[in-house]
Design an enzyme around this catalytic site. Structure first.
Site, short mmCIF file in Angstrom:
data_model
loop_
_atom_site.label_atom_id
_atom_site.label_comp_id
_atom_site.label_asym_id
_atom_site.label_seq_id
_atom_site.Cartn_x
_atom_site.Cartn_y
_atom_site.Cartn_z
CG HIS A 43 45.82 -27.42 2.51
ND1 HIS A 43 45.59 -28.73 2.16
CD2 HIS A 43 45.96 -27.42 3.86
CE1 HIS A 43 45.60 -29.48 3.26
NE2 HIS A 43 45.83 -28.71 4.30
CD GLU A 70 42.77 -28.68 -0.33
OE1 GLU A 70 42.51 -29.07 -1.46
OE2 GLU A 70 43.92 -28.76 0.17
CG HIS A 190 46.64 -35.82 -2.84
ND1 HIS A 190 47.96 -36.07 -3.05
CD2 HIS A 190 46.57 -35.04 -1.74
CE1 HIS A 190 48.66 -35.49 -2.09
NE2 HIS A 190 47.84 -34.84 -1.29
N1 PXP Z 1 42.97 -32.12 -2.22
C1 PXP Z 1 43.49 -32.04 -0.98
C2 PXP Z 1 42.60 -32.28 0.18
C3 PXP Z 1 44.84 -31.71 -0.79
O1 PXP Z 1 45.34 -31.63 0.45
C4 PXP Z 1 45.64 -31.47 -1.91
C5 PXP Z 1 47.07 -31.07 -1.73
O2 PXP Z 1 47.14 -29.87 -1.02
C6 PXP Z 1 45.05 -31.55 -3.19
C7 PXP Z 1 43.72 -31.90 -3.31
C8 PXP Z 1 45.81 -31.29 -4.44
O3 PXP Z 1 46.80 -32.26 -4.63
P1 PXP Z 1 47.93 -32.06 -5.70
O4 PXP Z 1 48.77 -30.90 -5.25
O5 PXP Z 1 48.67 -33.35 -5.70
O6 PXP Z 1 47.26 -31.77 -7.01
#
Ligand code: PXP
Length: 238
Positions: A43, A70, A190
């Site tokens: 990301h 992302e 997330h």
């Molecule tokens: N999906 C998206 C769109 C995200 O922005 C994030 C965090 O960067 C995640 C998944 C992964 O989340 P986590 O770090 O809480 O596992």
């Protein structure tokens, strides 16, 4: 089968804390794949505080599983993604200075914007996924903008899960059903972790992919990266 895509942003955060190249983000990506991860997620943010644009370019030829980028579709992000051509791009609506993604797209308000951008990525042969909450009308809106997939924003599930798993998962099952009926494939991410992941998978067995970063990397401090990835994969078994 639900694929595990490991988000390696936290590895870059650790590296950047000291300068230098420890830990080596590229090596960690390759090792995650060797340990069983079926995808790598990054990301990049405009301030490059964790994954840098140059990391994304270096990672592209190294990642042999599924590469997922992302981010908010700014001009520089679109340029990066259409040059690097990952397997999947996941669009998030968060502003550039956000600590982490904290909401899904309003697919009705942003209909034309999303349609244009999704079309552009798809013309480059990149599968699109958009980050989204559980409101049925927004998921139907996602189908209308032409995305291939949606990624359900699972933080509300993760928050409620310890107190009341059944209530926590209910809107997600409903949203996943709306998505499936609308012909959308489904990702989730997330705050998924070793406690809450299995229950999500059991309730939504048609999940294509989960992307997990924070908890997985934190667990790796205790169990090691190889064991941790195996533990997460076990939660995702059919
Ligand atoms: N999906 C998206 C769109 C995200 O922005 C994030 C965090 O960067 C995640 C998944 C992964 O989340 P986590 O770090 O809480 O596992």
């Amino acid at each position: 089968m639900t694929k595990l895509s490991v988000n390696i942003n936290k590895i870059a955060t650790l590296r950047n804390a000291r300068g230098g190249n420890i830990p080596d983000v590229q090596k960690v990506a390759v090792d995650c794949e060797q340990f069983g991860a079926q995808g790598i997620t990054v990301h990049p943010r405009p301030d490059e505080r964790h994954i840098r644009y140059s990391d994304v370019e270096l990672l592209r030829p190294l990642v042999t599983t599924e590469f997922n980028i992302e981010g908010y579709p700014s001009d520089s992000f679109i340029k990066l993604v259409t040059t690097v051509k990952p397997h999947q791009v996941t669009l998030v609506p968060d502003p550039p200075d956000a600590i982490t993604s904290s909401e899904g797209w309003d697919t009705i308000k942003n209909r034309d914007f999303l349609m244009d951008i999704i079309g552009e990525f798809q013309r480059h042969g990149i599968r699109t996924s958009i980050f989204i909450g559980t409101e049925p009308e927004l998921i139907e809106g996602a189908a209308k903008v032409g995305t291939n997939r949606v990624e359900l924003y699972t933080e509300p599930y993760a928050i409620q899960y310890p107190d009341d798993p059944a209530t926590a998962v209910k809107p997600f099952v409903e949203a996943a059903t709306v998505a499936r009926d609308a012909g959308l494939e489904l990702n989730a991410g997330h705050d998924l972790n070793l406690d809450n992941l299995r229950y999500m998978k059991l309730n939504i067995p048609w999940l294509k992919e989960v992307s997990i970063g924070h908890a997985l990397i934190a667990d790796a401090l205790y169990y090691g990266l190889q064991n941790t990835i195996q533990m997460y994969l076990r939660q995702l078994r059919d």
